[in-house]
Design a protein around this motif. Structure first.
Motif, short mmCIF file in Angstrom:
data_model
loop_
_atom_site.label_atom_id
_atom_site.label_comp_id
_atom_site.label_asym_id
_atom_site.label_seq_id
_atom_site.Cartn_x
_atom_site.Cartn_y
_atom_site.Cartn_z
N ASP A 715 22.73 4.66 -2.08
CA ASP A 715 23.33 3.67 -2.98
C ASP A 715 22.26 2.75 -3.57
N VAL A 716 21.26 2.42 -2.76
CA VAL A 716 20.19 1.53 -3.24
C VAL A 716 19.44 2.20 -4.39
N TYR A 717 19.17 3.51 -4.26
CA TYR A 717 18.49 4.22 -5.36
C TYR A 717 19.34 4.17 -6.63
N SER A 718 20.62 4.49 -6.49
CA SER A 718 21.50 4.49 -7.67
C SER A 718 21.56 3.10 -8.30
N PHE A 719 21.59 2.08 -7.47
CA PHE A 719 21.61 0.71 -8.00
C PHE A 719 20.28 0.40 -8.69
N GLY A 720 19.20 0.97 -8.19
CA GLY A 720 17.91 0.79 -8.86
C GLY A 720 17.92 1.35 -10.27
N VAL A 721 18.63 2.48 -10.46
CA VAL A 721 18.77 3.04 -11.80
C VAL A 721 19.55 2.07 -12.69
N VAL A 722 20.61 1.47 -12.12
CA VAL A 722 21.39 0.47 -12.87
C VAL A 722 20.51 -0.71 -13.25
N LEU A 723 19.65 -1.15 -12.33
CA LEU A 723 18.73 -2.25 -12.63
C LEU A 723 17.86 -1.92 -13.85
N LEU A 724 17.41 -0.67 -13.91
CA LEU A 724 16.60 -0.24 -15.06
C LEU A 724 17.44 -0.21 -16.34
#
Length: 885
Positions: A715-724
């Motif tokens: 989930d943290v990785y996916s949220f990192g994509v959202v941050l980008l």
């Protein structure tokens, strides 16, 4: 026999080797009588990786084939893709806005393979999303309809060729005409057709078509009288080498077939000892009734099984996505080479196809007559969606091998084992002589393709809108009156209200209606005016989402599973069970559900402002300020943090993306769509959950994708994509962009690693409002979230703290234009906590007193010894040089 005219021509121009088999490195079992390979758009003949000469279609080959197109201004032309592929075949293409035909000279041999090669890249000014076309053969057989090769990519990060293979019968002395027809649905910006390569290769008469005396089982009708007749056409949808690597075209038995590896694309789970490699013995064709060209020897010398020492009881399962409403021929290849298995009865097992028992006592030795002798079994199965709903375009065809049940004691077997060596699946043409199915994903037209309404149509639309709004207001008033009257009746007769509740509860005894409201289908229809399309506010894989009014007054979002579909049942149940027990300010609240017959419906709080993505790109909505974006991200991060640590058991969302972050009227972010969520790892010894990969392309954790190990850090990785996404205001994947910029994550990491100016990626709307200090802070957080190694990523708690700090930076920058004050530095010192990462290194600190309201934290990032960014105890001073571990 080969066409004598063609043979004389080949001899005359001394090009025999160009069009006939140029013997590959392995001995051929079959030499095709007719073999032509066309390199579309090429100005010269080229040598392919399959050891054949591919003939350029832009040079004179009129005695072999001709190129035909109407005399219009939209003539076809040869072109090159913007991004190139290693195979020279895909460096040119034939592209056109009009119909065009390849007419192959008279073919006397029949049947033949037809293979069409597509490389879905950008061609000059042609957007690959606008490639939408059909393909017909001799104007009576439809191979493809509304086909877009782009939608068939397995991995959108890397554009790879799409190859479609067909088997057809040619009438005696008939030419073969292959016509490409663009779907010109919009004349202002028409679609186009293209092709990179065409193969026509003859095959043995009864390789896939049935000999007069050959019948096989039709599982759907429990009949053993099925045949593939010459008036049918076939599409090869899957050809798999079970238990080993790919067998490429130049190692086939002379027909240039490609045998894919079964894992990880199709095999559901690879168990220990399930992979069996060959024992060095050669396959024995001398006693075999099947011709030696049926499949390559490499296919028969590897397999999948249980493993002799396995004590676990499970099914060995392969899953294949296919088009519904078609009948398929499934061919299973077997060869018993295990030295333990020598006589009939040594290994007896069961085979299920599409959950139908195909073989109750499968015995390869009995079928083949001995060890090392190949044999295959054919089955026909018709694929229909559940409840007969033809709107479900793609369904799952499964093949399962099961050990003989203990209850079948009357069947003696020495080894409770299974075996399978190869799989082929062919679609059979329907009654309309068509093989055209659906694209893998729904087509989303390029924004430039959207139709612009005329003035007349605008007026008509305005009239319709006024009428609909008036009716809606009238219905709302009536609904309000009915609601008030019912409420008064219930207040005066409480027993009536209790009775109504009981009826709703009993609507579905298997779902937790005591935790959320049960709605009847009549109530749902009343809320949506019988699912009127005007109330549709969204469309997803689950189905349509409607805005409705419950009890005539309460606005809600109503998500309706496509009626009759069984593909979303698990997601439906999962979301109810999770959301009915979860309550948090940053999670979308489930109000209730309806489970009535084929209808499965979820009812949520209505989110007035829609999705986060709508305020970043792709709509006319006003753009968000940098501070607004941080506040929304912080809310979403708190919601995910609650899922990970605040619930009774940790929950992994598994589909974090910008469209699943919704905004209410006060801009409060709420995480939505829990259909794919799973309970996280429990206990100290458990670090991950093993599961089939699900989620959204562009947001998937690469560690999860490659190893099928789901963790909270996924989930943290996916949220990192959202941050980008929020920083750059563009989708995670843009196929039409040049290759180095197609993936936002890869582009960002490359720019950062090479020391390029990251500011160039930032959304111009917010560029001037972000200071270099804020950008450094934010970029370091993003890089930590996107670390290849999940153990090195921040936790959601850390992300919450980092976002709080980033938001505090913005607030401070608004208060003072001249940098940090001493008082601010002191406050940061007080806020700085201490945290140890999963690998023991000092990374970050975070504390919270409540999941909806957390204390501020300061986090900082420095560079680890490997060059990967890590959080440390100094204030985001320097940007490191991240490298993949």
């Amino acid at each position: 026999m080969a066409n004598p005219v063609n043979k004389r021509f080949y001899t005359k121009i001394n090009l025999l080797s160009l069009f006939f088999l140029s013997y590959p490195l392995v001995a051929n079992s079959y030499n095709p009588d007719y073999n032509i390979a066309i390199s579309c758009g090429s100005l010269k003949n080229t040598s392919g990786l399959d050891h054949r000469i591919w003939v350029g279609d832009s040079i004179d080959n009129s005695k072999i084939f001709s190129f035909i197109e109407p005399k219009t201004k939209n003539l076809s032309f040869n072109t090159k893709p913007i991004s190139t592929y290693t195979n020279i075949l895909y460096t040119t293409a034939r592209v056109s806005h009009s119909n065009f035909t390849y007419s192959i000279s008279t073919i006397t041999t029949s049947p033949v393979f037809i293979r069409l090669h597509f490389y879905p890249s950008s061609y000059q000014n042609f957007d690959p999303s606008n490639a939408l076309f059909s393909v017909q053969v001799n104007n009576n057989l439809t191979l493809l309809k509304n086909f877009n090769p782009l939608l068939w990519l397995d991995h959108v990060d890397d554009v790879t060729p799409i190859i479609k293979e067909y088997c057809i019968q040619i009438k005696p002395n008939e030419k073969l005409n292959i016509t490409f027809i663009p779907n010109n649905i919009n004349h202002s910006n028409p679609c186009y057709a293209f092709v990179n390569g065409i193969e026509v290769v003859s095959m043995p008469q009864f390789l896939y078509y049935s000999a007069p005396d050959y019948h096989f089982n039709y599982l759907t009708l429990n009949s053993n009288e099925y045949q593939i007749h010459s008036d049918s056409a076939l599409e090869m949808v899957y050809r798999v080498n079970v238990g080993q690597n790919q067998v490429p075209t130049n190692q086939d038995t002379g027909m240039f077939r490609n045998w894919e590896a079964d894992y990880p694309l199709y095999l559901e789970k690879q168990y220990p000892q399930s992979l069996s490699s060959d024992f060095g013995e050669r396959v024995n064709y001398s006693l075999n009734t099947n011709p030696n060209y049926t499949a390559p020897e490499d296919v028969y010398r590897t397999s999948r099984s249980y493993g002799m020492d396995s004590t676990e009881d499970y099914n060995v399962t392969w899953n294949f996505e296919v088009d519904s409403t078609f009948t398929y021929m499934v061919r299973l290849h077997f060869c018993e080479y295990d030295y333990h298995i020598r006589i009939a009865g040594d290994r007896v097992f069961q085979i299920f196809i599409n959950d139908t028992l195909a073989e109750e006592t499968a015995d390869v030795i009995l079928w083949a007559g001995g060890r090392l002798i190949p044999v295959h079994k054919d089955y026909a199965v018709s694929m229909y969606s559940q409840e007969g709903n033809s709107k479900i375009e793609r369904v799952n065809l499964s093949i399962k091998l099961q050990r003989l049940p203990k209850s079948m004691s009357y069947v003696f077997t020495n080894y409770h084992e299974v075996i399978l060596n190869g799989i082929e699946i062919f679609k059979i043409s329907d009654t309309n002589y068509s093989l055209a199915g659906s694209n893998r994903k729904s087509i989303i037209l390029n924004p430039k393709q959207q139709f612009l309404p005329s003035e007349k149509s605008k007026k008509s639309i305005l009239v319709v809108v006024v009428v609909v709004v008036s009716c809606f207001l009238l219905a709302s008033v009536i609904g309000m009156i009915v609601f008030v009257r019912r409420r008064r009746r219930f207040e005066s007769h409480p027993e009536m209200e209790e009775s109504t509740r009981r009826i709703k509860k009993e609507g579905s005894s298997t779902l937790p209606s005591h935790l959320c409201r049960y709605f009847t289908i009549a109530e749902i229809k009343a809320a949506t005016n019988n699912f009127d399309e005007i109330f549709i506010i969204g469309v997803g894989g689950f189905g349509n989402v409607y805005k409705g009014y419950i009890d005539g007054v309460t606005p809600v979002a109503i998500k309706r599973l496509k009626p009759g579909s069984q593909q979303g049942v698990n997601e439906f149940m999962n979301e109810i069970e999770l959301l009915s027990q979860l309550r948090h300010i940053h999670l979308v609240s489930l109000i209730g559900y309806c489970n009535d017959g084929v209808e499965m419906i979820l009812v949520y709080d209505f989110m007035q402002r829609g999705t986060l993505r709508e305020y970043l790109y792709g709509s006319d909505n006003e753009r968000l300020t940098w501070k607004q974006r941080l506040e929304i991200l912080l809310g979403a991060a708190r919601g995910l943090h609650y899922l990970h640590t605040g619930a009774k058991h940790s929950i992994i969302h598994r589909d974090v993306k910008s469209t699943n972050i919704l905004l209410d009227e006060k801009w409060v972010a709420k995480v939505s769509d829990f259909g794919l969520s799973k309970a996280g790892p429990t206990g100290m010894a458990m670090t991950h959950v093993s599961t089939v990969v699900k989620g959204s392309i562009g947001y998937l954790d690469p560690e999860y994708y490659l190893r099928q190990r789901l963790t909270l850090k996924s989930d943290v990785y996916s949220f990192g994509v959202v941050l980008l996404e929020v920083l750059c205001a563009r989708p995670p994947l843009v196929r039409s962009s040049e290759k180095k910029k197609a993936s936002l994550v890869i582009w960002f990491q490359r720019c950062y690693k090479q020391g390029l100016i990251v500011e160039e990626l930032v959304d111009p709307f917010i560029k001037d409002s972000i200071t270099s200090e804020s950008l450094k802070c934010y970029c370091q957080m993003v890089l930590s979230c996107l670390h290849d190694d999940g153990n090195q990523r921040m936790s959601m708690s850390d992300v919450v703290g980092a976002l709080e700090f980033a938001l505090q930076l913005v607030t401070t920058e608004e208060d003072s234009k001249f940098g940090w004050t001493k008082e601010k530095e002191k406050s940061e010192q007080r806020l700085l906590p201490h945290f140890t990462s999963e690998d023991g290194s000092d990374v970050f600190t975070s504390s919270s007193d409540d999941y909806g309201s957390q204390t501020s934290k300061v986090s900082t990032i420095s560079t680890s010894t490997e060059g990967q960014p890590m959080l440390s105890a100094t204030v985001f001073s320097e940007i490191g040089n991240p490298k993949a571990r």
